[in-house]
Design a protein around this motif. Sequence first.
Motif, PDB file in Angstrom:
ATOM      1  N   GLY A   1       6.333  -0.241  -2.732  1.00  0.00           N
ATOM      2  CA  GLY A   1       6.607   0.109  -1.346  1.00  0.00           C
ATOM      3  C   GLY A   1       6.642   1.605  -1.107  1.00  0.00           C
ATOM      4  N   SER A   2       7.108   2.355  -2.107  1.00  0.00           N
ATOM      5  CA  SER A   2       7.200   3.810  -1.946  1.00  0.00           C
ATOM      6  C   SER A   2       5.834   4.462  -1.817  1.00  0.00           C
ATOM      7  CB  SER A   2       7.961   4.417  -3.130  1.00  0.00           C
ATOM      8  OG  SER A   2       7.186   4.370  -4.322  1.00  0.00           O
ATOM      9  N   HIS A   3       4.789   3.761  -2.235  1.00  0.00           N
ATOM     10  CA  HIS A   3       3.430   4.296  -2.136  1.00  0.00           C
ATOM     11  C   HIS A   3       2.669   3.711  -0.944  1.00  0.00           C
ATOM     12  CE1 HIS A   3       3.791   6.417  -5.939  1.00  0.00           C
ATOM     13  NE2 HIS A   3       4.331   5.325  -6.447  1.00  0.00           N
ATOM     14  N   GLY A   4       3.370   2.977  -0.098  1.00  0.00           N
ATOM     15  CA  GLY A   4       2.759   2.496   1.135  1.00  0.00           C
ATOM     16  C   GLY A   4       2.248   1.078   1.113  1.00  0.00           C
ATOM     17  N   ALA A   5       2.393   0.368  -0.028  1.00  0.00           N
ATOM     18  CA  ALA A   5       1.931  -1.021  -0.093  1.00  0.00           C
ATOM     19  C   ALA A   5       2.824  -1.916   0.765  1.00  0.00           C
ATOM     20  CB  ALA A   5       1.931  -1.516  -1.538  1.00  0.00           C
ATOM     21  N   THR A   6       2.251  -2.969   1.326  1.00  0.00           N
ATOM     22  CA  THR A   6       3.036  -3.982   2.030  1.00  0.00           C
ATOM     23  C   THR A   6       3.774  -4.816   0.996  1.00  0.00           C
ATOM     24  OG1 THR A   6       1.467  -4.090   3.860  1.00  0.00           O
ATOM     25  CG2 THR A   6       2.942  -5.975   3.569  1.00  0.00           C
ATOM     26  N   THR A   7       5.086  -4.942   1.146  1.00  0.00           N
ATOM     27  CA  THR A   7       5.897  -5.650   0.152  1.00  0.00           C
ATOM     28  C   THR A   7       6.370  -6.994   0.693  1.00  0.00           C
ATOM     29  OG1 THR A   7       7.846  -4.402   0.901  1.00  0.00           O
ATOM     30  CG2 THR A   7       6.654  -3.554  -1.022  1.00  0.00           C
TER      31      THR A   7
END
Length: 318
Positions: free
Chosen positions: A232-238
Motif C-alpha cells: 500500500g505504501s507504494h500505491g498498490a490497491t490493497t
Amino acid sequence: MVERDTAAGVAVDGSALDRPGPPARTVADGVLAHVRSRLPEFTGALQRVADEVLADPDRAARATIVELAERSGTSPATITRFCRALGFEGYAELRLGIAAETGRARSAGWTVDIGREIQPGDPLDRVLGQIMAADTRAMHDTAALLDLAAVGRAADAIARAPRVNIFGASGSALVGEEMRSSLHRIGVAAWAWRDVHDGLAAAALLGPGDVALGVSHSGQTRETIELLAEAGSHGATTVALTSFPRAALAELADIVLLTATQATTFRPDALSARHPQLVVLDLLYIAVAQRTHSRAHAAFQRTARAVDGHKAARDGSA
C-alpha cells in the motif's frame, strides 16, 4: 469498504465503549455472524452480553431486555449500548433480527446453536453431520456479511492490474495459492508469497494499478499486515480477506472482504475459516473472469489444452 471508527474509550461500567457500528442491519442480515465478527473488540459487560446471545440465540430472541441483562450479569443500559454498537436502534430491533435468523435456520433444517463438541468416540456419521452443519452455517453467515459492492471493486482492480500479489501465512497461504492458481489460468499475472522476505521484496516493487491481497482469518498476522502495508505504501490497491472488520489488516486495506466461521472440536476458527475463504475468493475469481471475458476465455482454453495430454485416456489405454 468497511468504514473506520475514530472514537475510542471505556464505558462507565468498564466495558468497551460502543463505538459506532455499521448502518442498521435488516432482518435479512446475519445478526449472529455480525456479533461474532465484533467479539474481539468487546470487553467486560458487552462481551458477557455477546456470549449470552451466541450461547443460546433462541432464548435471547424470547427474552426481555431485563431478562437478558440478568442472564448476562449486566444492566438494561448495557444491553442498549450493545444493540447500538451493532448498528441497531434498540433491543426490539435486535430481537427481531435474531428471531428471524433462528426461524430461517429451523426452516432450512439446521439449527443456529450447532453442537460443535466432537468426542474421540463419536461415530463418523455424527462427525460428518456436525461438519456439514458448521460449514453450512459458516457459508450462510459469510453470504450475509459479504459486501458485494466491495467484491465488485476488488474484481475491477484485479481485472485492470498489471500485477497481483497475494500474501498469507500458514493455512491462509494455502488459500492464497489456490487463488493465484485460478487467476493464473485466466491470464492474470498473479503471485502468492508466504515467505516474508520474498513477499516484502515483491510488495516493494508494486505500484499504482497493481493489487495486493492479504488473507488472514484473524486479521492480526504480523507478517501479512506488514506485507500489505508495504504494498500500500507504494500505491498498490490493497484488499483484505478476514473474519474481523476492525482487525489491523482490515484497518489498513482499501477494500475489505469478510468471512464467517463456525468452529468445531479439532477445527478451531482458523481452520474452519478455509471453506468460507475459498467461497469468497471463488466469487472474486469469477467476477474477474466476467470482467475480462474474452481474454479469460481464450486463456482458459489455451491452458486447458496445454495440460490435456497429461490426462488418462478415456478408453483406459493410458
